[in-house]
Structure formats: structure tokens, C-alpha cells
Scaffold this motif. Structure first.
Motif, PDB file in Angstrom:
ATOM      1  N   GLY A   1      84.880  -2.441  26.480  1.00 28.20           N
ATOM      2  CA  GLY A   1      85.214  -1.019  26.385  1.00 28.20           C
ATOM      3  C   GLY A   1      85.176  -0.224  27.665  1.00 28.20           C
ATOM      4  N   LEU A   2      84.875  -0.845  28.805  1.00 31.57           N
ATOM      5  CA  LEU A   2      84.710  -0.078  30.047  1.00 31.57           C
ATOM      6  C   LEU A   2      86.033   0.447  30.580  1.00 31.57           C
ATOM      7  N   ILE A   3      87.076  -0.372  30.514  1.00 30.22           N
ATOM      8  CA  ILE A   3      88.383   0.070  31.017  1.00 30.22           C
ATOM      9  C   ILE A   3      88.889   1.246  30.191  1.00 30.22           C
ATOM     10  N   ASN A   4      88.700   1.181  28.884  1.00 29.72           N
ATOM     11  CA  ASN A   4      89.175   2.254  28.003  1.00 29.72           C
ATOM     12  C   ASN A   4      88.490   3.584  28.302  1.00 29.72           C
ATOM     13  N   VAL A   5      87.170   3.562  28.386  1.00 27.32           N
ATOM     14  CA  VAL A   5      86.454   4.813  28.623  1.00 27.32           C
ATOM     15  C   VAL A   5      86.711   5.315  30.041  1.00 27.32           C
TER      16      VAL A   5
ATOM     17  N   MET B   1      79.507  -5.985  13.277  1.00 30.57           N
ATOM     18  CA  MET B   1      80.742  -5.821  14.050  1.00 30.57           C
ATOM     19  C   MET B   1      81.160  -4.353  14.142  1.00 30.57           C
ATOM     20  N   LEU B   2      81.126  -3.656  12.990  1.00 29.28           N
ATOM     21  CA  LEU B   2      81.495  -2.247  12.973  1.00 29.28           C
ATOM     22  C   LEU B   2      80.581  -1.441  13.894  1.00 29.28           C
ATOM     23  N   HIS B   3      79.294  -1.777  13.884  1.00 35.50           N
ATOM     24  CA  HIS B   3      78.322  -1.106  14.742  1.00 35.50           C
ATOM     25  C   HIS B   3      78.702  -1.273  16.217  1.00 35.50           C
ATOM     26  N   HIS B   4      79.115  -2.468  16.587  1.00 31.61           N
ATOM     27  CA  HIS B   4      79.491  -2.743  17.978  1.00 31.61           C
ATOM     28  C   HIS B   4      80.758  -1.983  18.366  1.00 31.61           C
ATOM     29  N   LEU B   5      81.741  -1.960  17.460  1.00 28.35           N
ATOM     30  CA  LEU B   5      82.995  -1.257  17.763  1.00 28.35           C
ATOM     31  C   LEU B   5      82.767   0.237  17.935  1.00 28.35           C
ATOM     32  N   ILE B   6      81.934   0.811  17.084  1.00 28.01           N
ATOM     33  CA  ILE B   6      81.622   2.237  17.211  1.00 28.01           C
ATOM     34  C   ILE B   6      80.898   2.501  18.524  1.00 28.01           C
ATOM     35  N   GLN B   7      79.989   1.618  18.858  1.00 26.04           N
ATOM     36  CA  GLN B   7      79.190   1.791  20.074  1.00 26.04           C
ATOM     37  C   GLN B   7      80.052   1.788  21.336  1.00 26.04           C
ATOM     38  N   ILE B   8      81.024   0.874  21.421  1.00 26.29           N
ATOM     39  CA  ILE B   8      81.804   0.764  22.653  1.00 26.29           C
ATOM     40  C   ILE B   8      82.989   1.737  22.698  1.00 26.29           C
ATOM     41  N   ASN B   9      83.390   2.294  21.559  1.00 28.41           N
ATOM     42  CA  ASN B   9      84.595   3.134  21.545  1.00 28.41           C
ATOM     43  C   ASN B   9      84.327   4.602  21.223  1.00 28.41           C
ATOM     44  N   TYR B  10      83.102   4.931  20.837  1.00 24.62           N
ATOM     45  CA  TYR B  10      82.791   6.296  20.414  1.00 24.62           C
ATOM     46  C   TYR B  10      83.110   7.313  21.512  1.00 24.62           C
ATOM     47  N   ALA B  11      82.601   7.070  22.727  1.00 20.22           N
ATOM     48  CA  ALA B  11      82.801   8.014  23.831  1.00 20.22           C
ATOM     49  C   ALA B  11      84.284   8.158  24.174  1.00 20.22           C
ATOM     50  N   THR B  12      85.005   7.027  24.189  1.00 19.90           N
ATOM     51  CA  THR B  12      86.427   7.056  24.517  1.00 19.90           C
ATOM     52  C   THR B  12      87.204   7.897  23.517  1.00 19.90           C
ATOM     53  N   VAL B  13      86.962   7.680  22.226  1.00 21.28           N
ATOM     54  CA  VAL B  13      87.681   8.410  21.180  1.00 21.28           C
ATOM     55  C   VAL B  13      87.367   9.902  21.247  1.00 21.28           C
ATOM     56  N   ILE B  14      86.096  10.255  21.463  1.00 22.33           N
ATOM     57  CA  ILE B  14      85.707  11.665  21.551  1.00 22.33           C
ATOM     58  C   ILE B  14      86.388  12.334  22.738  1.00 22.33           C
ATOM     59  N   LEU B  15      86.373  11.678  23.909  1.00 15.50           N
ATOM     60  CA  LEU B  15      86.992  12.247  25.112  1.00 15.50           C
ATOM     61  C   LEU B  15      88.487  12.477  24.908  1.00 15.50           C
ATOM     62  N   LEU B  16      89.161  11.476  24.357  1.00 16.65           N
ATOM     63  CA  LEU B  16      90.607  11.598  24.158  1.00 16.65           C
ATOM     64  C   LEU B  16      90.940  12.630  23.086  1.00 16.65           C
ATOM     65  N   SER B  17      90.116  12.725  22.061  1.00 19.31           N
ATOM     66  CA  SER B  17      90.332  13.736  21.020  1.00 19.31           C
ATOM     67  C   SER B  17      90.189  15.139  21.596  1.00 19.31           C
ATOM     68  N   MET B  18      89.157  15.332  22.432  1.00 15.45           N
ATOM     69  CA  MET B  18      88.966  16.630  23.076  1.00 15.45           C
ATOM     70  C   MET B  18      90.140  16.967  23.991  1.00 15.45           C
TER      71      MET B  18
END
Length: 363
Positions: free
Chosen positions: A189-193, A1-18
């Protein structure tokens, strides 16, 4: 589960952090714009957190209050993210944003009503999602804001840059596609990213525009004037020179704030009058130039007449000189010189007329 959450949210979190790093370190935007971008980023991050927690609680064998809360939060904030993007894109428009937020408030009430009713959605004893009779209201609200975004884009087509119009249309298309893929084909995760990319991209777009435009008037700067002329000299139809009358007197007698108001008024009257394909540049203190590309003489004459009409309704005056480019018989600098000469000729004429009126008023 953790692997899936990281996979779908990693790009979104990085973009928003930047994006948040850019906003915090970039002090060139005014406070209102910075607050809007920070709010939009926080909303998107909150959606990611809510979706992740909801995904985790969905694995339980029984429904929990936490899952209901996270679902309600996600349902409430997705349309809010779209509304924030609308406000970002059209923050200069005078709209009643509170009225526009009414569907958002209704949607939030329906979403959180899941705590005590199943009118929007509920969960079975085995933790299965059950959509209620008003369960699609969140999607209806999002669709409504997509329509509003398109309507604003169409209505502002002549007032905003072509690039902004294209960005707005593309954002609607990619958001709709992401929604269809998530709802119809169960992608995560598509809407978020998509929201994160849209916000970051528009922030970077506005950032680049700051280096192209004059801060006081919003007109393009002298560097853009020279570059646009150089790149599109073969398409040039006319050069218009515009100069504010009596700026020194206004500054000396009424203060520089009034002088800035006069300069801004000229720019505003010109910008509203210009058709697409004609661009305003501030090339000096109270000096402006307009370049018209692929425009017929009658349309340019109508545009100049409209500028004069608008200026007549203000307490300020400006002189306008127009030269129509015919072939390539002169270098660009010569066309500018001719437009300036026509402008100064009109300025002298206006001064003489004003002097005669003053003498007549005395007698």
C-alpha cells in the motif's frame, strides 16, 4: 484479510475522498485543471480497488481470470498515475503528452497479454505469481517517468517557483522509496498512499497560490508585494517599475480583450527575463513592480535590457524605471517612489520620441 486491506488502504481512500470533495466544491480552478485532478484521483482509487481484489484472489488455491485482470489493471495504472502527476505539475508546458504516453500504452498491452501469454507474468497451478521475461517493464516504465519528472524539473528550474521545484524533487524521492519498499521488502500500500498524498498536497499548493497571484497575468499580487518587501527589506537590491504604454487607447480602439492581451504580454516578457531572486508583481491595472533581492547591478541591468528586447518584438510598448537600493537611507515607499519617477521620466521621453516620428512621417 479484510483487517489487513482496511489497514493498508484506509489512509489512501480517506485522502482521495477528501480531495474529490475539494475538487467538486472548489470552482476557482479552470475546467482543465479540475479534470486532471479528478482523473488522477479516480486512477488512484482504481489502483486501490484493483490491488485489494488482486490481494483477495491471491488467497485462492487456483488462479482466476479475475486475478489476472486486476493484476494487469494495477500494472497499467501505476505508471499512469506518475504520468498524470507530471502533467499536473507541468500542465502549462507545451508538450506532446500523447507521445509521452507511448511507454504507458506498451506497458498496458504487456500487462493484459497475461490473459493469453506468459511474456510478462503468469500464475502457476497453485496460484503462485511467476514473472516473465518482460515482467519488469512496468517498473521500467515507472522509472522512465520518474526520470522525465526530474528532467522537466531541472529544465523548468528558472521558470517555476522554488517551492514547485522542491515539491517535484520530493515526489520523485518518496515515490522511489515507496517502490523500493514495496518491491524489495514486500510492504503493502505504500505506492498508493504516496500517490494520494502527492496529488492532494499539490492540489492544496495550487489552491493557496491562487490567492497570491493575479488571475490574468500570473504575477504576484499587491499584497505579496508589500509582504515580500516588509520581510526581506534588508536583502533588497533594486526596485523596478514597469508601466504599459497606451492601454486606454488600446481599450478604446481595439477593445478590452486586446488590452488584456497587452497586459499579459508585458507580464510574459518580464517573467521570462527575470532571474531567480527577482519577482514580478501586478500592483495596478497596467502597472507592475519587480523586486530584486541579493542581485548585482550588472545582472539587473542585463535583465532590464532583456525585457526591453523582448517587448520590442511585440506590438506593445512599456516604460521601465529602475532604482538601485543602497543601504537603508530611505524607507521602502521612497524607493518605490523613485522607481516610479524613473519610469514616468522614460514614459515622457518615449512619448516625445513617438511625437517626433509622427510629425516626420507627416512631412
Amino acid at each position: 484479510m479484510l483487517h489487513h486491506l482496511i489497514q493498508i488502504n484506509y489512509a489512501t481512500v480517506i485522502l482521495l475522498s477528501m480531495l474529490l470533495i475539494f475538487i467538486v466544491t472548489n470552482r476557482y480552478f479552470d475546467k482543465r485543471i479540475r479534470r486532471l485532478f479528478i482523473t488522477a484521483s479516480i486512477v488512484m482509487i482504481t489502483i486501490v480497488v484493483a490491488d485489494s481484489v488482486e490481494y483477495w484472489t491471491a488467497s485462492f488455491a487456483y488462479p482466476t481470470v479475475l486475478r489476472i485482470w486486476m493484476s494487469a489493471l494495477g500494472y497499467s495504472l501505476r505508471p499512469a498515475a506518475i504520468l498524470l502527476i507530471i502533467i499536473l505539475f507541468f500542465q502549462k508546458k507545451k508538450n506532446n503528452w500523447l507521445m509521452l504516453a507511448i511507454p504507458l500504452a506498451v506497458n498496458a498491452l504487456l500487462a493484459f497479454s497475461a490473459m493469453f501469454t506468459d511474456i510478462a507474468y503468469s500464475y502457476s497451478e497453485t496460484n503462485e505469481f511467476v514473472r516473465g521475461p518482460l515482467g519488469i517493464f512496468a517498473y521500467v516504465t515507472s522509472a522512465w517517468y520518474f526520470i522525465v519528472l526530474l528532467v522537466f524539473t531541472i529544465r523548468s528550474y528558472k521558470a517555476v517557483a522554488l517551492t514547485e521545484t522542491m515539491i517535484s524533487v520530493v515526489v520523485v524521492c518518496v515515490f522511489v522509496l515507496a517502490t523500493v519498499l514495496e518491491v524489495g521488502f514486500l510492504y503493502d500500500g505504500l505506492i498508493n498512499v504516496t500517490g494520494a498524498i502527492a496529488i492532494l498536497f499539490y492540489y492544496l499548493y495550487l489552491n493557496t497560490q491562487q490567492f497570491k497571484r493575479d488571475e490574468l497575468t500570473g504575477a504576484l499580487n499587491r499584497r505579496c508585494f508589500n509582504l515580500d518587501a516588509e520581510r526581506n527589506i534588508g536583502k533588497l537590491s533594486a526596485v523596478i517599475s514597469i508601466d504599459l504604454n497606451g492601454l486606454k487607447q488600446i481599450n478604446d480602439t481595439q477593445g478590452h480583450a486586446k488590452g488584456d492581451e497587452a497586459i499579459s504580454t508585458v507580464a510574459s516578457c518580464v517573467q521570462v527575463s527575470l532571474p531567480r531572486g527577482c519577482y514580478l508583481y501586478r500592483v495596478g491595472g497596467d502597472e507592475f513592480m519587480v523586486l530584486c533581492f541579493k542581485k548585482k547591478k550588472d545582472l539587473i541591468e542585463k535583465t532590464v535590457a532583456d525585457i526591453r528586447k523582448r517587448m520590442d518584438k511585440t506590438p506593445f510598448a512599456c516604460a521601465i524605471g529602475t532604482v538601485y537600493v543602497e543601504g537603508m537611507q530611505y524607507a521602502f515607499e521612497k524607493w518605490v517612489e523613485l522607481a516610479d519617477a524613473a519610469m514616468y521620466k522614460e514614459k515622457d521621453k518615449m512619448k516625445k520620441t513617438e511625437k517626433i516620428r509622427h510629425e516626420e512621417s507627416i512631412h
